[in-house]
Write an enzyme that holds these catalytic residues in place. Structure first.
Site, mmCIF file in Angstrom:
data_model
loop_
_atom_site.group_PDB
_atom_site.id
_atom_site.type_symbol
_atom_site.label_atom_id
_atom_site.label_comp_id
_atom_site.label_asym_id
_atom_site.label_seq_id
_atom_site.Cartn_x
_atom_site.Cartn_y
_atom_site.Cartn_z
ATOM 1 N N CYS A 1 -29.623 45.062 13.646
ATOM 2 C CA CYS A 1 -30.450 44.003 13.077
ATOM 3 C C CYS A 1 -31.903 44.084 13.504
ATOM 4 O O CYS A 1 -32.219 44.046 14.677
ATOM 5 C CB CYS A 1 -29.930 42.650 13.535
ATOM 6 S SG CYS A 1 -28.197 42.526 13.300
ATOM 7 N N SER B 1 -21.091 34.261 15.700
ATOM 8 C CA SER B 1 -21.445 35.178 16.790
ATOM 9 C C SER B 1 -21.136 34.492 18.109
ATOM 10 O O SER B 1 -21.835 33.555 18.496
ATOM 11 C CB SER B 1 -22.930 35.523 16.708
ATOM 12 O OG SER B 1 -23.194 36.102 15.457
ATOM 13 N N LEU B 2 -20.094 34.949 18.771
ATOM 14 C CA LEU B 2 -19.657 34.286 19.999
ATOM 15 C C LEU B 2 -20.239 35.000 21.227
ATOM 16 O O LEU B 2 -20.964 34.408 22.003
ATOM 17 C CB LEU B 2 -18.122 34.267 20.028
ATOM 18 C CG LEU B 2 -17.458 33.283 20.973
ATOM 19 C CD1 LEU B 2 -17.876 31.851 20.682
ATOM 20 C CD2 LEU B 2 -15.940 33.411 20.887
ATOM 21 N N CYS C 1 -36.718 35.757 12.949
ATOM 22 C CA CYS C 1 -35.708 34.779 13.345
ATOM 23 C C CYS C 1 -36.217 34.044 14.579
ATOM 24 O O CYS C 1 -36.959 34.610 15.376
ATOM 25 C CB CYS C 1 -34.406 35.502 13.681
ATOM 26 S SG CYS C 1 -33.039 34.408 14.109
ATOM 27 N N GLU D 1 -35.440 43.687 5.882
ATOM 28 C CA GLU D 1 -34.616 44.869 5.702
ATOM 29 C C GLU D 1 -33.236 44.536 5.175
ATOM 30 O O GLU D 1 -32.796 43.389 5.191
ATOM 31 C CB GLU D 1 -34.515 45.656 6.997
ATOM 32 C CG GLU D 1 -34.131 44.839 8.195
ATOM 33 C CD GLU D 1 -34.561 45.563 9.465
ATOM 34 O OE1 GLU D 1 -33.812 46.424 9.911
ATOM 35 O OE2 GLU D 1 -35.659 45.260 9.980
#
Ligand code: SAH
Length: 346
Positions: A334, A215-216, A108, A88
């Protein structure tokens, strides 16, 4: 699956044309057709040449399967790759231009607890040409050309972990920013990683000064391990050191994504700890209220909590913004679209 023409750079296309016994200007015609986001079959070259090329290469490596339009103008695309895999992409409209969100893998394997992209694991990596073809296609659908781009900004924040597909992503970025091609400036590109430290350091050496985003989502390793399995491999300290190295090499400040999750990372104490962690660093914090994913039991905070968190960061001199959630009515987060599509199919 046949090969992807968009994987080739201009000199490789020139060689292809030469090997086919054609005149050099045919390479330019084919290249220009490709940069406009058109299929090979629509190139203004003799049909014998097209047939020759189409024996080895896909006519269209990426097609639009469906488009969803949100009330706020956001468009969400479901793309079909030549082997039938789905990925996407999203196009968000801002007053400074249009930002496309791009996927780098089918699925992923990073396993973040709040993310829908990882629900079915990773199926395969996208090639550089498949990523490029996606951008060129959306640019064409929006009425843009290589010279007058309608996709002005790009974020590698769709499904997949870009640094888990390192070689292809770097090749894609080189094709994307090549003056021969669509010629996008790296400054208009953001790459988001869950924090693969060795690749972050390697990327600092590539001389592609884009906006590195990490990304924390937590302030201690222990808390980070609860939602992000990658935290078992790399510590926040190692991530911060790799960010500092990126700044040293490129002069670009870096960005942290921090999704506010109710009861998990969004108290005032977390905001104070985050301020302390990032004090004096050349960075920016993007806060976002977690987009709820129905397969997961984590919730986003309310708006008031989010603004309180932002207030603490600002008071402590940390540059930060609270991002608007866009396209929530069309499954903007996402992997939500593909996940719901796969669920319907099963
Ligand atoms: N793999 C990369 C890029 C993909 S996701 C990465 O981890 O950075 C882009 C951003 O959206 C990441 O910061 C990710 O953690 C975040 N994200 C994923 N699911 C989300 C959700 N449900 N709500 C809000 N942010 C989410």
């Amino acid at each position: 699956m046949k090969r992807v023409l968009q994987d080739l750079d201009i000199s490789e296309i020139e060689n292809l044309i030469k090997d086919a016994g054609e005149r050099p200007y045919r390479a330019v015609q084919l290249w220009e057709c490709m940069q406009r986001g058109l299929p090979v079959s629509r190139a203004p070259v003799p049909s014998s040449l097209k047939e020759n090329i189409l024996q080895d290469f896909e006519d269209e490596p990426v097609r639009v399967k469906e488009v969803f339009r949100s009330a706020d103008g956001t468009e969400k695309f479901l793309f079909e790759l030549a082997d039938g895999n789905l990925v996407e992409g999203v196009l968000m409209r801002y007053n400074y231009g249009n930002t496309q969100c791009l996927s780098t893998q089918v699925g992923c394997r990073m396993g973040c607890k709040f993310c829908a992209s990882t629900l079915h694991g990773r199926t395969r990596d996208l090639s550089a040409g498949e990523m490029l073809a996606t951008v060129l296609l959306v640019n064409r659908l929006e009425g843009g050309t290589a010279k007058e781009r309608k996709v002005t900004n790009l974020v590698l924040m769709g499904s997949g972990e870009p640094f888990d597909n390192y070689e292809n992503v770097v090749k894609f970025l080189r094709l994307l920013t090549s003056p021969n091609g669509i010629n996008m400036s790296p400054r208009n590109v953001s790459l988001s990683t869950c924090g693969l430290v060795p690749e972050m350091r390697r990327f600092a050496e590539e001389n592609i000064p884009l906006n590195l985003t990490v990304s924390l989502h937590a302030v201690t390793d222990e808390e980070r391990r609860r939602t992000m399995p990658i935290a078992n491999r790399y510590s926040i300290r190692e991530i911060l050191d790799a960010c500092a190295y990126y700044f040293e090499k490129t002069g670009r400040r870096y960005i942290f994504e921090y999704s506010l999750i109710e009861g998990e990372n969004a108290d005032e104490a977390h905001a104070r700890a985050l301020s302390k962690l990032l004090k004096g660093k050349p960075c920016h914090v993007n806060l976002i209220r977690l987009n709820e994913v129905k397969e997961r039991d984590l919730k986003g905070t309310d708006e008031k909590t989010a603004y309180r968190f932002l207030g603490v960061l600002e008071k402590n001199g940390i540059s930060a913004t609270l991002r608007r959630t866009m396209g929530a009515d069309i499954g903007g987060a996402c992997g939500q679209l593909r996940a719901s599509y796969l669920a319907e199919e099963n």
